[in-house]
Motif scaffolding. Sequence first.
Motif, PDB file in Angstrom:
ATOM      1  N   SER A  13     -24.519 -46.352 -79.883  1.00  0.00           N
ATOM      2  CA  SER A  13     -23.799 -46.518 -81.139  1.00  0.00           C
ATOM      3  C   SER A  13     -22.355 -45.798 -80.681  1.00  0.00           C
ATOM      4  N   VAL A  14     -21.332 -46.804 -81.131  1.00  0.00           N
ATOM      5  CA  VAL A  14     -19.763 -46.391 -80.873  1.00  0.00           C
ATOM      6  C   VAL A  14     -19.285 -45.828 -82.358  1.00  0.00           C
ATOM      7  N   TYR A  15     -18.730 -44.751 -82.315  1.00  0.00           N
ATOM      8  CA  TYR A  15     -18.077 -43.921 -83.509  1.00  0.00           C
ATOM      9  C   TYR A  15     -16.812 -43.862 -83.097  1.00  0.00           C
ATOM     10  N   GLU A  16     -15.841 -43.742 -84.136  1.00  0.00           N
ATOM     11  CA  GLU A  16     -14.572 -43.198 -84.189  1.00  0.00           C
ATOM     12  C   GLU A  16     -14.400 -41.937 -84.744  1.00  0.00           C
ATOM     13  N   ALA A  17     -13.867 -41.085 -84.161  1.00  0.00           N
ATOM     14  CA  ALA A  17     -13.746 -39.546 -84.652  1.00  0.00           C
ATOM     15  C   ALA A  17     -12.687 -39.627 -85.387  1.00  0.00           C
ATOM     16  N   HIS A  18     -12.695 -38.823 -86.636  1.00  0.00           N
ATOM     17  CA  HIS A  18     -11.437 -38.597 -87.563  1.00  0.00           C
ATOM     18  C   HIS A  18     -11.379 -37.204 -87.752  1.00  0.00           C
ATOM     19  N   SER A  19     -10.037 -36.583 -88.072  1.00  0.00           N
ATOM     20  CA  SER A  19      -9.872 -35.461 -88.293  1.00  0.00           C
ATOM     21  C   SER A  19     -10.283 -34.567 -87.099  1.00  0.00           C
ATOM     22  N   VAL A  20      -9.695 -34.782 -86.033  1.00  0.00           N
ATOM     23  CA  VAL A  20     -10.179 -34.143 -84.713  1.00  0.00           C
ATOM     24  C   VAL A  20      -9.412 -32.725 -84.642  1.00  0.00           C
ATOM     25  N   SER A  21     -10.082 -31.640 -84.274  1.00  0.00           N
ATOM     26  CA  SER A  21      -9.233 -30.418 -84.198  1.00  0.00           C
ATOM     27  C   SER A  21     -10.090 -29.793 -83.050  1.00  0.00           C
ATOM     28  N   GLY A  22      -9.091 -28.574 -82.500  1.00  0.00           N
ATOM     29  CA  GLY A  22      -9.721 -27.925 -81.522  1.00  0.00           C
ATOM     30  C   GLY A  22      -9.065 -27.886 -80.139  1.00  0.00           C
ATOM     31  N   GLU A  23      -9.533 -27.120 -79.132  1.00  0.00           N
ATOM     32  CA  GLU A  23      -8.864 -27.242 -78.067  1.00  0.00           C
ATOM     33  C   GLU A  23      -9.834 -27.720 -76.824  1.00  0.00           C
ATOM     34  N   PHE A  24      -9.239 -28.466 -75.648  1.00  0.00           N
ATOM     35  CA  PHE A  24      -9.971 -28.978 -74.743  1.00  0.00           C
ATOM     36  C   PHE A  24     -10.879 -27.751 -73.962  1.00  0.00           C
ATOM     37  N   ALA A  25     -12.156 -28.112 -73.786  1.00  0.00           N
ATOM     38  CA  ALA A  25     -12.980 -27.161 -73.305  1.00  0.00           C
ATOM     39  C   ALA A  25     -14.173 -27.988 -72.623  1.00  0.00           C
ATOM     40  N   MET A  26     -14.425 -28.047 -71.515  1.00  0.00           N
ATOM     41  CA  MET A  26     -15.585 -28.637 -70.707  1.00  0.00           C
ATOM     42  C   MET A  26     -16.601 -27.890 -70.564  1.00  0.00           C
ATOM     43  N   LEU A  27     -17.666 -27.685 -71.535  1.00  0.00           N
ATOM     44  CA  LEU A  27     -18.535 -26.927 -71.850  1.00  0.00           C
ATOM     45  C   LEU A  27     -19.997 -27.126 -71.063  1.00  0.00           C
ATOM     46  N   ASP A  28     -20.258 -28.491 -70.756  1.00  0.00           N
ATOM     47  CA  ASP A  28     -21.342 -28.672 -70.422  1.00  0.00           C
ATOM     48  C   ASP A  28     -21.534 -29.101 -68.658  1.00  0.00           C
ATOM     49  N   GLY A  29     -20.519 -29.160 -68.148  1.00  0.00           N
ATOM     50  CA  GLY A  29     -20.496 -29.503 -66.660  1.00  0.00           C
ATOM     51  C   GLY A  29     -20.443 -31.021 -66.375  1.00  0.00           C
ATOM     52  N   GLU A  30     -20.443 -31.916 -67.377  1.00  0.00           N
ATOM     53  CA  GLU A  30     -20.024 -33.177 -67.396  1.00  0.00           C
ATOM     54  C   GLU A  30     -18.776 -33.817 -67.108  1.00  0.00           C
ATOM     55  N   SER A  31     -17.939 -33.016 -67.485  1.00  0.00           N
ATOM     56  CA  SER A  31     -16.559 -33.575 -67.281  1.00  0.00           C
ATOM     57  C   SER A  31     -15.796 -32.792 -66.120  1.00  0.00           C
ATOM     58  N   LEU A  32     -15.083 -33.670 -65.344  1.00  0.00           N
ATOM     59  CA  LEU A  32     -14.255 -32.730 -64.438  1.00  0.00           C
ATOM     60  C   LEU A  32     -12.728 -32.950 -64.968  1.00  0.00           C
ATOM     61  N   ASP A  33     -12.264 -33.881 -65.958  1.00  0.00           N
ATOM     62  CA  ASP A  33     -10.978 -33.775 -66.497  1.00  0.00           C
ATOM     63  C   ASP A  33     -11.324 -34.452 -67.827  1.00  0.00           C
ATOM     64  N   LEU A  34     -10.278 -34.256 -68.811  1.00  0.00           N
ATOM     65  CA  LEU A  34      -9.895 -34.745 -70.078  1.00  0.00           C
ATOM     66  C   LEU A  34      -8.576 -35.135 -70.181  1.00  0.00           C
ATOM     67  N   ARG A  35      -8.145 -36.262 -70.623  1.00  0.00           N
ATOM     68  CA  ARG A  35      -7.001 -36.616 -70.725  1.00  0.00           C
ATOM     69  C   ARG A  35      -6.823 -37.878 -71.995  1.00  0.00           C
ATOM     70  N   TYR A  36      -5.635 -37.803 -72.541  1.00  0.00           N
ATOM     71  CA  TYR A  36      -5.208 -38.992 -73.640  1.00  0.00           C
ATOM     72  C   TYR A  36      -4.332 -40.111 -72.640  1.00  0.00           C
ATOM     73  N   PHE A  37      -4.798 -41.116 -72.811  1.00  0.00           N
ATOM     74  CA  PHE A  37      -4.019 -42.368 -72.115  1.00  0.00           C
ATOM     75  C   PHE A  37      -3.507 -43.324 -73.373  1.00  0.00           C
ATOM     76  N   ALA A  38      -2.462 -43.883 -73.029  1.00  0.00           N
ATOM     77  CA  ALA A  38      -1.876 -45.045 -73.872  1.00  0.00           C
ATOM     78  C   ALA A  38      -2.787 -46.062 -73.786  1.00  0.00           C
ATOM     79  N   LEU A  39      -2.912 -47.035 -74.629  1.00  0.00           N
ATOM     80  CA  LEU A  39      -3.833 -48.065 -74.484  1.00  0.00           C
ATOM     81  C   LEU A  39      -3.379 -49.016 -73.470  1.00  0.00           C
ATOM     82  N   ASP A  40      -2.075 -49.189 -73.298  1.00  0.00           N
ATOM     83  CA  ASP A  40      -1.466 -50.123 -72.450  1.00  0.00           C
ATOM     84  C   ASP A  40      -1.417 -49.391 -70.777  1.00  0.00           C
ATOM     85  N   ASP A  41      -2.112 -48.532 -70.587  1.00  0.00           N
ATOM     86  CA  ASP A  41      -1.783 -47.566 -69.494  1.00  0.00           C
ATOM     87  C   ASP A  41      -3.153 -47.036 -69.115  1.00  0.00           C
TER      88      ASP A  41
END
Length: 149
Positions: A103-131
């Motif tokens: 199931s695909v959801y769009e999150a609204h009113s997102v807050s907090g600081e990046f933290a990779m808590l479960d060891g499943e992520s090496l990096d988190l980044r925002y990307f422009a849709l055209d890039d």
Amino acid sequence: MVANYIHDLREFVGSRPLVMAGAGVIVRNEADELLLQLRADTKDWGLPGGSMEPGESLEDTAKRELFEETGLHAEGFRFLRMCSGPEFYARYPNGDEVYNVISVYEAHSVSGEFAMLDGESLDLRYFALDDLPELNHITQKMLSGLLIP
């Protein structure tokens, strides 16, 4: 925790294909950029998300996975689509096979600081849709027609 549930299932079935229910989460910032995670297992870019735990709703799964994989919280989620079928098959580097029902959801009113808590992520980044970077095949299919042509 889902890792224990899946681990327990794998004790019985080995790497044979499982049908797995889960959620993927679309997060966009104020610049309309898309949040992606570099996955630790497959070393490719995808949406935050993961498998449902026993007793959870799909929206609960989206909320939990968003926090575990990114450290972010959302006040609400909007359901966008359900994805299933052979194009959502995955074979992981360890040999485990799954047919995903996502199931695909769009999150609204997102807050907090990046933290990779479960060891499943090496990096988190925002990307422009055209890039966008090269996406894993499941994320490409989830986003097809929603955010990317």
